[in-house]
Design a protein around this motif. Structure first.
Motif, PDB file in Angstrom:
ATOM      1  N   SER A  63      22.291   1.108-134.067  1.00 59.43           N
ATOM      2  CA  SER A  63      22.152   1.052-132.615  1.00 59.43           C
ATOM      3  C   SER A  63      22.310  -0.361-132.065  1.00 59.43           C
ATOM      4  N   LEU A  64      22.145  -1.384-132.902  1.00 57.81           N
ATOM      5  CA  LEU A  64      22.337  -2.761-132.461  1.00 57.81           C
ATOM      6  C   LEU A  64      23.672  -3.338-132.911  1.00 57.81           C
ATOM      7  N   ALA A  65      24.015  -3.127-134.169  1.00 58.77           N
ATOM      8  CA  ALA A  65      25.207  -3.760-134.737  1.00 58.77           C
ATOM      9  C   ALA A  65      26.475  -2.932-134.584  1.00 58.77           C
ATOM     10  N   GLY A  66      26.340  -1.653-134.159  1.00 56.65           N
ATOM     11  CA  GLY A  66      27.527  -0.814-134.023  1.00 56.65           C
ATOM     12  C   GLY A  66      27.944  -0.179-135.346  1.00 56.65           C
ATOM     13  N   ARG A  67      29.225   0.074-135.479  1.00 55.72           N
ATOM     14  CA  ARG A  67      29.700   0.797-136.653  1.00 55.72           C
ATOM     15  C   ARG A  67      29.694  -0.083-137.895  1.00 55.72           C
ATOM     16  N   VAL A  68      29.557   0.552-139.043  1.00 53.96           N
ATOM     17  CA  VAL A  68      29.662  -0.138-140.325  1.00 53.96           C
ATOM     18  C   VAL A  68      31.134  -0.121-140.715  1.00 53.96           C
ATOM     19  N   ALA A  69      31.794  -1.248-140.531  1.00 45.64           N
ATOM     20  CA  ALA A  69      33.260  -1.288-140.606  1.00 45.64           C
ATOM     21  C   ALA A  69      33.805  -0.838-141.958  1.00 45.64           C
ATOM     22  N   ASP A  70      33.166  -1.239-143.042  1.00 41.32           N
ATOM     23  CA  ASP A  70      33.677  -0.896-144.369  1.00 41.32           C
ATOM     24  C   ASP A  70      33.769   0.610-144.576  1.00 41.32           C
ATOM     25  N   ILE A  71      32.815   1.355-143.995  1.00 37.63           N
ATOM     26  CA  ILE A  71      32.792   2.796-144.191  1.00 37.63           C
ATOM     27  C   ILE A  71      34.000   3.450-143.529  1.00 37.63           C
ATOM     28  N   HIS A  72      34.367   2.952-142.362  1.00 40.45           N
ATOM     29  CA  HIS A  72      35.510   3.518-141.668  1.00 40.45           C
ATOM     30  C   HIS A  72      36.814   3.210-142.401  1.00 40.45           C
ATOM     31  N   HIS A  73      36.776   2.216-143.248  1.00 40.08           N
ATOM     32  CA  HIS A  73      37.942   1.925-144.086  1.00 40.08           C
ATOM     33  C   HIS A  73      38.043   2.916-145.242  1.00 40.08           C
TER      34      HIS A  73
END
Length: 287
Positions: A63-73
């Motif tokens: 809720s603060l940092a947004g999406r976890v970029a590695d996971i979307h990769h």
């Protein structure tokens, strides 16, 4: 007690991902992994090896940092499927060696995100922040160093695991800090229709043409489907096409969502359903 299975997570014992596993899969053996890539490999198998875990617990949004970029990769190319979701209110404690008092602490160690989420106590006491690779790993580092001037910003479970004293509780700056986790399985398990709220996650590609995304998403609006997430990112190092991760309320067998997905297929390529799974009750508390 015999374990029902093994569930992999990224981080060291005592990390937030470990806490979610313990809360929702108490009869499963948690398997710590050094990286997200290792988590996926543990469940999928890698380099011809058999899988070493049956499920994966992965953070996907904060809720603060947004999406976890590695996971979307990893998700678009993975063979795993989302079968459940869980929300965890993120809490951090300040941990020190047994017998240490707060006024002895000079440096605080933790993951860079945790340090950024606990600025108030760091500033108040004049601590020097030191970046560690993992919040639970920071607790281990304090134990290994044996230095009374060192403290760790870690989840509550880490104090129990590493035998540290709790010097301060709930030290995060924001009390709404929440992470959403998804459970990944090699089996495509679809939530039953008509037994409660369901979330459907999917990815799709659109060509970089005028109004392409508008046309692709129009069917969700006209069919009354609530879209709760839409995120884009480039794939393959090219700017000519964009991939989207979307989540909607509803089951693909419901008439409205079924029609919307059919319309989506007319304007996109490579539509892939990642999961059809029960909505966590936490969603209803934030609606």
């Amino acid at each position: 007690m015999t374990s029902q299975g093994r569930i992999a997570y990224q981080g060291e014992p005592g990390a937030n991902s470990h806490m979610v596993c313990a809360q929702h899969y108490p009869d499963w053996e948690p398997v710590p992994c050094a990286s997200f890539e290792d988590v996926f490999a543990a469940v999928e198998g890698a380099d011809g090896n058999e899988p070493s875990a049956d499920l994966a617990m992965i953070p996907i949004d904060n809720s603060l940092a947004g999406r976890v970029a590695d996971i979307h990769h990893f998700l678009p190319t993975s063979s795993l499927h989302i079968v459940a979701e869980h929300f965890l209110r993120i809490r951090f404690n300040l941990l020190g060696l047994p017998g240490v008092t707060l006024d002895q602490v000079r440096t605080v160690h933790s993951h860079v995100h945790a340090l950024g989420q606990c600025r108030r106590i760091i500033r108040k006491h004049g601590f020097t922040p030191v970046i560690s690779g993992d919040t639970a790993g920071a607790a281990r580092e304090v134990v290994e160093a044996g230095d009374p001037t060192m403290a760790a910003i870690s989840p509550p479970l880490a104090a129990e695991i590493y035998g540290l004293d709790v010097l301060a509780t709930d030290i995060e700056d924001e009390d709404h800090n929440t992470t959403r986790f998804v459970v990944l399985s090699p089996d495509f398990v679809v939530a039953p229709l008509g037994e409660g709220p369901v979330v459907t996650s999917f990815i799709f590609n659109v060509r970089n043409l005028p109004a392409a995304l508008y046309k692709a998403l129009g069917g969700f609006a006209t069919n009354g489907v609530n879209m709760t997430k839409l995120e884009s990112y480039m794939v393959g190092g090219e700017f000519a096409a964009t991939q989207f991760l979307a989540e909607v309320d509803g089951h693909p067998d419901e008439p409205g969502l079924k029609r919307a997905l059919e319309e989506l297929a007319f304007f996109t390529t490579d539509v892939k359903i990642l999961g059809v799974y029960p909505a966590d009750p936490f969603r209803s508390t934030t609606a």
